[in-house]
Design an enzyme around this catalytic site. Structure first.
Site, PDB file in Angstrom:
ATOM      1  N   LEU A 249     -24.265  56.733-111.714  1.00  0.00           N
ATOM      2  CA  LEU A 249     -23.644  58.048-111.556  1.00  0.00           C
ATOM      3  C   LEU A 249     -22.337  57.913-110.777  1.00  0.00           C
ATOM      4  O   LEU A 249     -21.367  58.616-111.034  1.00  0.00           O
ATOM      5  CB  LEU A 249     -24.591  59.013-110.829  1.00  0.00           C
ATOM      6  CG  LEU A 249     -24.001  60.405-110.652  1.00  0.00           C
ATOM      7  CD1 LEU A 249     -23.854  61.128-111.986  1.00  0.00           C
ATOM      8  CD2 LEU A 249     -24.825  61.237-109.697  1.00  0.00           C
ATOM      9  N   TYR A 250     -22.320  56.962-109.823  1.00  0.00           N
ATOM     10  CA  TYR A 250     -21.084  56.712-109.078  1.00  0.00           C
ATOM     11  C   TYR A 250     -19.946  56.408-110.052  1.00  0.00           C
ATOM     12  O   TYR A 250     -18.873  57.026-110.006  1.00  0.00           O
ATOM     13  CB  TYR A 250     -21.285  55.531-108.122  1.00  0.00           C
ATOM     14  CG  TYR A 250     -20.001  55.022-107.527  1.00  0.00           C
ATOM     15  CD1 TYR A 250     -19.284  55.799-106.626  1.00  0.00           C
ATOM     16  CD2 TYR A 250     -19.482  53.773-107.881  1.00  0.00           C
ATOM     17  CE1 TYR A 250     -18.083  55.342-106.089  1.00  0.00           C
ATOM     18  CE2 TYR A 250     -18.296  53.304-107.345  1.00  0.00           C
ATOM     19  CZ  TYR A 250     -17.602  54.100-106.453  1.00  0.00           C
ATOM     20  OH  TYR A 250     -16.414  53.653-105.932  1.00  0.00           O
ATOM     21  N   ALA A 251     -20.214  55.454-110.972  1.00  0.00           N
ATOM     22  CA  ALA A 251     -19.197  55.072-111.957  1.00  0.00           C
ATOM     23  C   ALA A 251     -18.809  56.265-112.825  1.00  0.00           C
ATOM     24  O   ALA A 251     -17.619  56.473-113.121  1.00  0.00           O
ATOM     25  CB  ALA A 251     -19.730  53.941-112.830  1.00  0.00           C
ATOM     26  N   THR A 253     -18.832  59.406-112.009  1.00  0.00           N
ATOM     27  CA  THR A 253     -17.974  60.368-111.294  1.00  0.00           C
ATOM     28  C   THR A 253     -16.547  59.830-111.162  1.00  0.00           C
ATOM     29  O   THR A 253     -15.588  60.587-111.167  1.00  0.00           O
ATOM     30  CB  THR A 253     -18.521  60.740-109.893  1.00  0.00           C
ATOM     31  OG1 THR A 253     -18.632  59.562-109.088  1.00  0.00           O
ATOM     32  CG2 THR A 253     -19.860  61.438-109.983  1.00  0.00           C
ATOM     33  N   LYS A 254     -16.412  58.504-111.047  1.00  0.00           N
ATOM     34  CA  LYS A 254     -15.060  57.929-110.959  1.00  0.00           C
ATOM     35  C   LYS A 254     -14.356  58.029-112.309  1.00  0.00           C
ATOM     36  O   LYS A 254     -13.163  58.297-112.402  1.00  0.00           O
ATOM     37  CB  LYS A 254     -15.128  56.477-110.474  1.00  0.00           C
ATOM     38  CG  LYS A 254     -15.438  56.366-108.984  1.00  0.00           C
ATOM     39  CD  LYS A 254     -14.308  56.959-108.150  1.00  0.00           C
ATOM     40  CE  LYS A 254     -14.545  56.861-106.671  1.00  0.00           C
ATOM     41  NZ  LYS A 254     -13.449  57.427-105.862  1.00  0.00           N
TER      42      LYS A 254
END
Ligand code: UGA
Length: 438
Positions: A249-251, A253-254
């Site tokens: 999810l981090y990726a 959002t980026k």
């Protein structure tokens, strides 16, 4: 409470007083009724007055949303002539052709280094940070103290606080924004997904909203991530490669941030440069990153979990030293063209860029551990684990030809040299166990 009682009392009064059962004289009743009405009016005014005072007080205290995604977000305290004077003085340009930069996430790892470097060369720098407790906030406070000694004021506040951001632009006409505030970390996204949406999506949009309305609009350089390459297998990773298969999810959002940047560039003429950082490490680093907590745990004699891919496949990272990243950030600011819009309206096409900032030589995580063992003179207790399916990718490797060409970016620090500097800092910072690397 008393107001509520008054209102429910009011509800009980029949609209047709004739039907009222009169136990005492009607005159007495009318008197009581009048006095109740007077009381009600009086308390209503007090109540409305209190609400008005609450909203008109400090803009900061009312504009931070209560946010369950943050475990600790103190209400910021800003405003007033003394505060504005500090903001102005910190952001004052002290060199010819200098720029004035708002650095978000200034008490973070990359933010601290970039802010200090800008200040050193005479640029105006104002920091912003919410000091959340994703990792030990005392390390962020120590970085803040370091920055204050170099003349950088770090305002305590959240990027989602639009009133605060607008105020900052009212006080200083920033020429540039270095937007580094974010929820970082690949694996933590499974634990606290909403914190990623809060900072990396809502926060980014808020920053861009304020920037697009600022007059003049600043040019923006911001932190994307190598993680946008996700399951891409073509190496080395080039900016032209696909980035539509994020593994965390981090990726995601980026990646969303990169699309949002496109939108604001297209609609409002904001000059935007996204930097895909590749596993940045070094002194004053982040305790949630492997090289940092491996160091701590090797020294404590605790076993460290080392991930390996299927069939004992190597897991590797293109570890990039902080000083190289700082050079890339400054070069991005220096080559950023002006935004073209004004008053929230686009006046012409504006610059939109994305660069890989990596080291171009991936190192297996097992080698990282061996280097740490040599530097710390302690043998690590290694526990080999299967690469978890919670966001980690097997390898990263940057193609930096675009950054080389456009920014003159050329990383010069290998992992051995960089870790040596990190370990020296680590040992002195946590010297004698006075501070604990929790
Ligand atoms: O390049 C990036 O864009 C990202 O780099 C790092 O993410 P990552 O490369 O996963 O960094 P670490 O968490 O420090 O992991 C480094 C390596 O150690 C491995 N690792 C991690 C943790 C662990 O317990 N064991 C272990 O072997 C990981 O698989 C990875 O290969 C940062 O944490 C992200 O915020 C950043 O966006």
């Amino acid at each position: 409470m008393s107001q509520l009682k008054q209102i429910s009392h009011l509800d009980n009064i029949p609209s047709t007083p004739g039907k009222f059962k009169m136990e005492k004289s009607p005159y007495t009743h009318r008197l009581r009724w009048h006095s109740s009405l007077a009381k009600l009016t009086f308390w209503s005014f007090i109540f409305l007055g209190l609400i008005l005072i609450f909203f008109l007080r400090s803009p900061s205290s009312s504009s931070i949303p209560s946010d369950p995604s943050r475990r600790s977000l103190r209400t910021s305290n800003w405003g007033g002539p003394a505060w504005e004077k500090r903001v102005r003085s910190s952001a004052r340009v002290r060199s010819r052709n200098g720029i004035s930069v708002l650095v978000t996430g200034a008490a973070g790892f990359v933010g601290t280094h970039v802010s200090a470097a800008l200040k050193r060369r005479g640029d105006g720098v104002l920091g912003l940070d919410n000091f959340n407790d994703y990792y030990d906030p005392s390390l962020k406070r120590a970085r803040q103290a370091l920055l204050e000694r170099t003349g950088v004021f770090v305002v305590e506040g959240d990027i989602n606080d639009s009133a605060l951001l607008r105020k900052l632009f009212e006080v200083v006409a920033f020429t540039h924004v270095m937007h580094l505030a974010a929820q970082a970390g690949v694996r933590y996204a499974m634990e606290n997904p909403s914190s990623y949406v809060h900072s990396n999506i809502a926060g980014l949009v808020n920053v861009l909203e304020v920037c697009k309305s600022a007059n003049p609009q600043p040019a923006i350089v911001w932190a994307s991530s190598s993680s946008v390459y996700g399951l891409n297998t073509k190496v080395p990773f080039s900016e032209k490669d696909r980035t539509d298969q994020p593994a965390s999810l981090y990726a995601a959002t980026k990646k969303a941030g990169e699309e949002i940047a496109h939108t604001y560039n297209h609609i409002y003429g904001l000059s935007l440069t996204g930097l895909r950082f590749f596993t940045v490490y070094g002194p004053w680093g982040r305790p949630d990153m492997a090289y940092f907590f491996f160091t701590r745990d090797i020294l404590k004699g605790k076993s460290i979990p080392i991930f390996e891919a299927a069939n004992h496949g190597t897991v590797a990272r293109d570890f990039t030293y902080i000083d190289d990243i700082v050079k890339g950030c400054l070069a991005s600011l220096d080559t950023a063209e002006k935004s073209t819009g004004s008053g929230g309206k686009k006046k012409g096409a504006a610059q939109l860029r994305v660069f890989n900032l990596g080291n171009t030589s991936p190192v297996p995580v097992t080698d990282l551990v061996s280097i740490l063992e040599r530097l710390l003179k302690v043998k690590a207790k290694r526990t080999m684990l299967k690469l978890p399916r919670n966001g980690d990718v097997q390898f990263t490797h940057a193609n930096i030809s675009s950054a080389q060409r456009e920014l003159g970016y050329k990383p010069t620090t290998d992992l051995q040299t960089g870790l040596k500097k990190f370990v020296r800092w680590y040992l002195s910072y946590y010297a004698g166990g006075k501070k604990s690397a929790a």
